[in-house]
Write a protein that holds these residues in place. Structure first.
Motif, PDB file in Angstrom:
ATOM      1  N   LYS A 114       0.807  -1.227   0.000  1.00  0.00           N
ATOM      2  CA  LYS A 114       0.000   0.000   0.000  1.00  0.00           C
ATOM      3  C   LYS A 114       0.839   1.275   0.000  1.00  0.00           C
ATOM      4  N   SER A 115       2.009   1.237   0.653  1.00  0.00           N
ATOM      5  CA  SER A 115       2.912   2.392   0.651  1.00  0.00           C
ATOM      6  C   SER A 115       4.343   1.878   0.545  1.00  0.00           C
ATOM      7  N   GLU A 116       5.266   2.800   0.233  1.00  0.00           N
ATOM      8  CA  GLU A 116       6.614   2.360  -0.109  1.00  0.00           C
ATOM      9  C   GLU A 116       7.620   3.481   0.130  1.00  0.00           C
ATOM     10  N   ILE A 117       8.839   3.079   0.461  1.00  0.00           N
ATOM     11  CA  ILE A 117       9.973   4.001   0.497  1.00  0.00           C
ATOM     12  C   ILE A 117      11.122   3.317  -0.228  1.00  0.00           C
ATOM     13  N   VAL A 118      11.792   4.060  -1.100  1.00  0.00           N
ATOM     14  CA  VAL A 118      12.927   3.528  -1.856  1.00  0.00           C
ATOM     15  C   VAL A 118      14.083   4.518  -1.750  1.00  0.00           C
ATOM     16  N   LEU A 119      15.271   3.981  -1.444  1.00  0.00           N
ATOM     17  CA  LEU A 119      16.469   4.802  -1.300  1.00  0.00           C
ATOM     18  C   LEU A 119      17.567   4.295  -2.220  1.00  0.00           C
ATOM     19  N   PRO A 120      18.251   5.197  -2.922  1.00  0.00           N
ATOM     20  CA  PRO A 120      19.388   4.766  -3.733  1.00  0.00           C
ATOM     21  C   PRO A 120      20.621   4.527  -2.855  1.00  0.00           C
ATOM     22  N   VAL A 121      21.439   3.580  -3.287  1.00  0.00           N
ATOM     23  CA  VAL A 121      22.710   3.279  -2.628  1.00  0.00           C
ATOM     24  C   VAL A 121      23.798   3.588  -3.659  1.00  0.00           C
ATOM     25  N   PHE A 122      24.762   4.420  -3.269  1.00  0.00           N
ATOM     26  CA  PHE A 122      25.741   4.920  -4.225  1.00  0.00           C
ATOM     27  C   PHE A 122      27.113   4.267  -4.094  1.00  0.00           C
ATOM     28  N   HIS A 123      27.744   4.062  -5.273  1.00  0.00           N
ATOM     29  CA  HIS A 123      29.173   3.742  -5.310  1.00  0.00           C
ATOM     30  C   HIS A 123      29.936   5.006  -4.920  1.00  0.00           C
ATOM     31  N   ARG A 124      31.200   4.846  -4.606  1.00  0.00           N
ATOM     32  CA  ARG A 124      32.036   6.021  -4.268  1.00  0.00           C
ATOM     33  C   ARG A 124      32.106   7.034  -5.406  1.00  0.00           C
ATOM     34  N   ASN A 125      31.960   6.562  -6.644  1.00  0.00           N
ATOM     35  CA  ASN A 125      32.050   7.467  -7.796  1.00  0.00           C
ATOM     36  C   ASN A 125      30.741   8.221  -8.068  1.00  0.00           C
ATOM     37  N   GLY A 126      29.735   8.004  -7.229  1.00  0.00           N
ATOM     38  CA  GLY A 126      28.482   8.740  -7.359  1.00  0.00           C
ATOM     39  C   GLY A 126      27.412   8.052  -8.189  1.00  0.00           C
ATOM     40  N   THR A 127      27.722   6.919  -8.797  1.00  0.00           N
ATOM     41  CA  THR A 127      26.701   6.197  -9.549  1.00  0.00           C
ATOM     42  C   THR A 127      25.874   5.343  -8.583  1.00  0.00           C
ATOM     43  N   VAL A 128      24.646   5.055  -8.974  1.00  0.00           N
ATOM     44  CA  VAL A 128      23.774   4.236  -8.138  1.00  0.00           C
ATOM     45  C   VAL A 128      24.145   2.766  -8.330  1.00  0.00           C
ATOM     46  N   ALA A 129      24.429   2.086  -7.223  1.00  0.00           N
ATOM     47  CA  ALA A 129      24.793   0.673  -7.249  1.00  0.00           C
ATOM     48  C   ALA A 129      23.573  -0.219  -7.104  1.00  0.00           C
ATOM     49  N   MET A 130      22.577   0.281  -6.354  1.00  0.00           N
ATOM     50  CA  MET A 130      21.375  -0.498  -6.043  1.00  0.00           C
ATOM     51  C   MET A 130      20.374   0.431  -5.384  1.00  0.00           C
ATOM     52  N   VAL A 131      19.180  -0.088  -5.146  1.00  0.00           N
ATOM     53  CA  VAL A 131      18.197   0.635  -4.346  1.00  0.00           C
ATOM     54  C   VAL A 131      17.704  -0.289  -3.237  1.00  0.00           C
ATOM     55  N   LEU A 132      17.380   0.314  -2.105  1.00  0.00           N
ATOM     56  CA  LEU A 132      16.714  -0.375  -1.008  1.00  0.00           C
ATOM     57  C   LEU A 132      15.231  -0.056  -1.123  1.00  0.00           C
TER      58      LEU A 132
END
Length: 161
Positions: A114-132
């Motif tokens: 019904k509801s959701e929260i998503v957070l990006p996880v970053f590599h040291r170089n600033g690119t997104v490695a994954m999302v939680l």
């Protein structure tokens, strides 16, 4: 650390995150395997808060691919431009969705979400490695305490990338 979480009974979310953070840190600080760490983090969050679904989508093969999670079976692959996970990846920001049905392009892996929260996880170089990705079977279940607490947990992962 013992494989048991100590969660303060009756505490608000901010206090639970505060109690959980050092315990998660103890779980991951000496473990080098990313999959093991993500699995334990997902399990700890699911156990501490009884969220409907908690998991990671990793950037692979030009899309988000299901990684370690806790909860019912899930969508395996998500294009970067689809759903809340894709929006978090593309915008490189935390997204809180009080009502998933009102989010344009929401991917319904489960009608119970019904509801959701998503957070990006970053590599040291600033690119997104994954999302939680964290889903609730309750409307409007996430707020600032979740964003802040989960961001601190994300920081533990980012240190290891």
């Amino acid at each position: 650390m013992a494989e048991e979480l100590i969660i303060p009974a009756g505490a608000g979310r901010a206090m639970v995150y505060e109690a959980l953070l050092p315990q998660i840190n103890a779980l991951v600080e000496t473990e080098s395997d990313l999959t093991a760490n993500l699995a334990n983090i997902a399990a700890a969050l699911k156990e501490a808060f009884s969220f409907f679904w908690v998991g990671f989508y990793l950037v692979k093969e030009g899309q988000l691919v299901l990684g370690p999670f806790q909860g019912p079976i899930a969508c395996t692959r998500i294009p970067f431009h689809k759903g809340v996970c894709g929006a978090s990846y593309t915008r490189k920001e935390t997204i809180i969705v009080p009502d998933v049905e009102a989010f344009p392009g929401h991917i319904a892996c489960s009608s119970a979400s019904k509801s959701e929260i998503v957070l990006p996880v970053f590599h040291r170089n600033g690119t997104v490695a994954m999302v939680l990705d964290v889903d609730s079977d309750q409307m409007n279940d996430f707020g600032d305490a979740d964003a802040a607490g989960l961001q601190q947990i994300i920081a533990l992962i980012e240190r290891k990338l």
